[in-house]
Design an enzyme around this catalytic site. Structure first.
Site, PDB file in Angstrom:
ATOM      1  N   ASN A 102      15.156  80.991  28.683  1.00  0.00           N
ATOM      2  CA  ASN A 102      15.501  79.845  29.517  1.00  0.00           C
ATOM      3  C   ASN A 102      14.675  78.626  29.133  1.00  0.00           C
ATOM      4  O   ASN A 102      14.522  78.380  27.934  1.00  0.00           O
ATOM      5  CB  ASN A 102      15.506  80.154  31.019  1.00  0.00           C
ATOM      6  CG  ASN A 102      14.201  80.554  31.634  1.00  0.00           C
ATOM      7  OD1 ASN A 102      13.709  81.655  31.396  1.00  0.00           O
ATOM      8  ND2 ASN A 102      13.638  79.711  32.479  1.00  0.00           N
ATOM      9  N   ASP A 103      14.171  77.854  30.038  1.00  0.00           N
ATOM     10  CA  ASP A 103      13.666  76.498  29.802  1.00  0.00           C
ATOM     11  C   ASP A 103      13.000  76.285  28.435  1.00  0.00           C
ATOM     12  O   ASP A 103      12.097  77.037  28.059  1.00  0.00           O
ATOM     13  CB  ASP A 103      12.612  76.137  30.848  1.00  0.00           C
ATOM     14  CG  ASP A 103      13.077  76.320  32.269  1.00  0.00           C
ATOM     15  OD1 ASP A 103      14.257  76.634  32.481  1.00  0.00           O
ATOM     16  OD2 ASP A 103      12.237  76.156  33.182  1.00  0.00           O
ATOM     17  N   GLN A 119      10.906  79.738  27.642  1.00  0.00           N
ATOM     18  CA  GLN A 119      10.726  80.857  28.567  1.00  0.00           C
ATOM     19  C   GLN A 119      11.473  82.073  28.027  1.00  0.00           C
ATOM     20  O   GLN A 119      12.650  81.979  27.660  1.00  0.00           O
ATOM     21  CB  GLN A 119      11.245  80.476  29.951  1.00  0.00           C
ATOM     22  CG  GLN A 119      10.466  79.353  30.617  1.00  0.00           C
ATOM     23  CD  GLN A 119       9.131  79.832  31.156  1.00  0.00           C
ATOM     24  OE1 GLN A 119       9.028  80.389  32.238  1.00  0.00           O
ATOM     25  NE2 GLN A 119       8.074  79.636  30.370  1.00  0.00           N
ATOM     26  N   SER A 160       6.823  77.224  32.737  1.00  0.00           N
ATOM     27  CA  SER A 160       7.130  76.115  31.827  1.00  0.00           C
ATOM     28  C   SER A 160       6.003  75.101  31.698  1.00  0.00           C
ATOM     29  O   SER A 160       5.119  74.993  32.553  1.00  0.00           O
ATOM     30  CB  SER A 160       8.408  75.412  32.277  1.00  0.00           C
ATOM     31  OG  SER A 160       9.519  76.251  32.109  1.00  0.00           O
ATOM     32  N   ARG A 221       4.400  73.304  39.579  1.00  0.00           N
ATOM     33  CA  ARG A 221       4.568  73.866  38.232  1.00  0.00           C
ATOM     34  C   ARG A 221       5.182  72.855  37.260  1.00  0.00           C
ATOM     35  O   ARG A 221       5.530  71.751  37.627  1.00  0.00           O
ATOM     36  CB  ARG A 221       5.458  75.108  38.287  1.00  0.00           C
ATOM     37  CG  ARG A 221       6.854  74.880  38.859  1.00  0.00           C
ATOM     38  CD  ARG A 221       7.567  76.219  39.048  1.00  0.00           C
ATOM     39  NE  ARG A 221       8.920  76.083  39.560  1.00  0.00           N
ATOM     40  CZ  ARG A 221       9.250  76.020  40.861  1.00  0.00           C
ATOM     41  NH1 ARG A 221       8.289  76.081  41.776  1.00  0.00           N
ATOM     42  NH2 ARG A 221      10.501  75.917  41.229  1.00  0.00           N
ATOM     43  N   GLU A 269      11.899  70.835  39.980  1.00  0.00           N
ATOM     44  CA  GLU A 269      11.467  71.536  38.772  1.00  0.00           C
ATOM     45  C   GLU A 269      11.496  70.655  37.523  1.00  0.00           C
ATOM     46  O   GLU A 269      12.092  69.591  37.481  1.00  0.00           O
ATOM     47  CB  GLU A 269      12.315  72.791  38.520  1.00  0.00           C
ATOM     48  CG  GLU A 269      12.261  73.821  39.624  1.00  0.00           C
ATOM     49  CD  GLU A 269      12.943  75.119  39.256  1.00  0.00           C
ATOM     50  OE1 GLU A 269      12.434  76.175  39.665  1.00  0.00           O
ATOM     51  OE2 GLU A 269      13.986  75.095  38.566  1.00  0.00           O
ATOM     52  N   TRP A 341      23.678  80.761  30.911  1.00  0.00           N
ATOM     53  CA  TRP A 341      24.681  81.608  30.282  1.00  0.00           C
ATOM     54  C   TRP A 341      25.547  82.261  31.344  1.00  0.00           C
ATOM     55  O   TRP A 341      25.036  82.929  32.254  1.00  0.00           O
ATOM     56  CB  TRP A 341      23.958  82.657  29.445  1.00  0.00           C
ATOM     57  CG  TRP A 341      24.775  83.358  28.419  1.00  0.00           C
ATOM     58  CD1 TRP A 341      25.194  84.647  28.470  1.00  0.00           C
ATOM     59  CD2 TRP A 341      25.237  82.839  27.184  1.00  0.00           C
ATOM     60  NE1 TRP A 341      25.896  84.968  27.341  1.00  0.00           N
ATOM     61  CE2 TRP A 341      25.945  83.866  26.518  1.00  0.00           C
ATOM     62  CE3 TRP A 341      25.153  81.600  26.565  1.00  0.00           C
ATOM     63  CZ2 TRP A 341      26.541  83.693  25.275  1.00  0.00           C
ATOM     64  CZ3 TRP A 341      25.731  81.428  25.325  1.00  0.00           C
ATOM     65  CH2 TRP A 341      26.416  82.460  24.696  1.00  0.00           C
TER      66      TRP A 341
END
Length: 517
Positions: A102-103, A119, A160, A221, A269, A341
């Site tokens: 991911n990210d 990630q 992240s 975060r 985020e 996805w």
């Protein structure tokens, strides 16, 4: 159980429907390495390649909870049959070899190479066990996946963050001519911001022990760090909670003082912050969140000052958590997002969006962030079909045959009012409606153009995804779902309009696989 580590990988049998176990690998030097993993010795459907290279030559303890027999194989290589040729594997988008992605994290250009961290869960193709994966490229298109960069540890899993070069050697760590690269990331126990560094161009990475910003609130975060000329200092933007973000200032890249908080409606985020020179010559700063709501403004001594209301860049549901590269020359700003996805695949999950160049354009007293595929895409052009002045009769289909490959497509037209133009690409329908000034794909709709009836589209087609950029990139829609998988039984681009009209130009560029398959 104790084992002597001789190889890079321990390969564990996993089944996505098995119950989750807690696997612990440990020794006195490296401490505990804890993973959540669906171990299944009886009917596995996935091989989890767990990198244990830092334990090589040492005896480690291995245990599972609940208690069960732990079976594994060993290897120095990731030997996966048919890698990159599997069904649904994207051919021009980066995907991790095995597991979850991911990210994008820590995008940086250093020593002539582009580095992309991300990630990553090596234990199964779903979210969890957050590591930082790592891939390297010479052109932002062809990527080589390399060793995992950051592993979970006693501070938690690795969420992240971003990367920046310590060009003035403020930390005093530089060896030779290569600046120290700093990786800022979030660790989760509790949520705090940490620093890792590399003095050899990201061949090896070392963590520091204490957080540079201890826990403040909630799950604060995703630190993004960039140099701010207006401050003659560095700014770190951090997601706090709700729709709030905080800006911090530092002159030494280590000690950070909070300057302000801002809120962006509909955002949370993964903040990004970068300067751009606009098409009318002004210098502006762009703040953007994970959902692609962005604010244009100025950086002043007391903080970031928005100069207009928040706008949307992305209108689909797939693209998320985009980040820009650090250290690109000549003020260039390139961004990569994560495409969530929506397809069931046994080995991998998630792709990175195609890299885009970002610009700021001034239209009707508003600055619009524009995204278009990077020019390096021309390096993978294969064959092309270019047609001009294509006349369409109302409700009569016009087909252009295609090969079974990815495509870069450009379409320009000036349509009569209240005209509906439908493009069908490998069976996937894209509907352009001049009356509603909208473009629709699957369940997603975006604006079509600021000029009524004007169509200016750039489309990137891969096996399971479509990315559509309209009106010079002011509006972007990326989609990966059950409606965007190519149907190669329908190898053509079909155009049909609700009224007589003319398409001024259609460019169809087939693209070579970035995996060389």
């Amino acid at each position: 159980m104790k084992i002597l580590i001789k190889y890079k990988y321990l390969i564990f049998p996993v089944n996505k429907y098995a119950s989750e176990k807690k696997l612990t690998l440990s020794d006195s030097l490296n401490g505990e390495y804890k993973l959540k993993i669906r171990l299944d010795n009886l009917s596995p459907d996935f091989d989890a390649y767990v990198d244990v290279s830092r334990f090589i030559g040492r005896e480690i303890s291995v245990s599972a909870e609940p208690n069960m027999e732990v079976r594994f194989k060993e290897s120095d290589t990731m030997d996966i049959p048919g890698i990159y040729t599997e069904d649904y594997r994207p051919q021009i988008h980066f995907t991790t070899r095995n597991g979850w992605l991911n990210d994008p994290n820590g995008l940086i250009f250093i020593d002539g190479k582009y580095h992309m961290f991300y990630q990553h869960n090596p234990c199964e193709p779903r979210w969890g066990n957050m590591h930082w994966g790592h891939a390297i490229s010479r052109d932002m298109i062809h990527w080589e996946e390399t060793d995992i960069a950051l592993f979970p540890d006693k501070s938690g899993t690795m969420f992240s963050g971003s990367a920046i070069a310590d060009e003035n050697n403020l930390l005093g760590l530089q060896n030779g001519d290569t600046p120290t690269v700093l990786l800022y990331y979030t660790a989760t126990e509790p949520f705090s911001q940490y620093l890792a560094y590399s003095t050899d161009g990201l061949k090896t990475i070392h963590k520091t022990d204490a957080p540079v910003i201890p826990h403040i609130v909630g799950s604060n975060r995703d630190p993004k760090v960039v140099f701010c000329e207006e401050w003659d200092a560095y700014v770190l933007v951090l997601y706090m909670s709700g729709e709030a973000y905080a800006f911090f200032r530092s002159e030494d890249l280590t000690h950070w003082d909070k300057v302000q908080e801002i809120t962006v409606t509909g955002e949370n985020e993964c903040p990004d912050l970068f300067p751009l020179t606009t098409d009318d010559g002004k210098r502006k700063w762009v703040f953007i969140g994970a959902h692609d709501r962005y604010v244009v403004g100025d950086m002043r001594e007391d903080g970031f000052h928005p100069t207009q209301e928040a706008q949307s860049l992305h209108y689909g549901k797939s693209a998320y958590a985009g980040q820009t590269f650090s250290c690109l020359p000549n003020g260039r700003v390139v961004r990569i997002d994560w495409d969530r996805w929506g397809i069931s695949t046994p080995r991998f999950n998630g792709q990175m969006g195609f890299p885009t160049d970002l610009t700021l354009k001034h239209t009707d007293d508003v600055y619009y962030l524009c995204a278009l595929p990077i020019k390096e895409i021309e390096s993978i052009y294969d064959s092309e079909i270019i047609t001009e002045n294509v006349k369409l009769q109302a409700n009569i289909k016009n087909d252009i045959p295609l090969s079974m490959s990815p495509y870069m497509i450009k379409i320009k037209a000036d349509l009569p009012s209240e005209t509906r133009l439908t493009l069908e690409l490998f069976g996937r329908k894209i509907i352009c409606d001049t009356e509603k000034n909208s473009i629709t794909l699957s369940k997603n709709t975006a604006p079509l153009s600021f000029t009524p009836g004007k169509i200016d589209l750039v489309i990137i087609s891969d096996r399971c995804s479509l990315e559509i950029y309209s009106d010079g990139g002011k509006f972007y829609m990326g989609t990966v779902d059950e409606n965007t998988c190519c149907d190669y039984n329908l190898p053509y681009l079909e155009t049909v309009a609700s009224s007589d009209c003319e398409i001024q130009r259609i460019e169809l560029h087939s693209l070579k696989s970035i995996w060389g398959k």
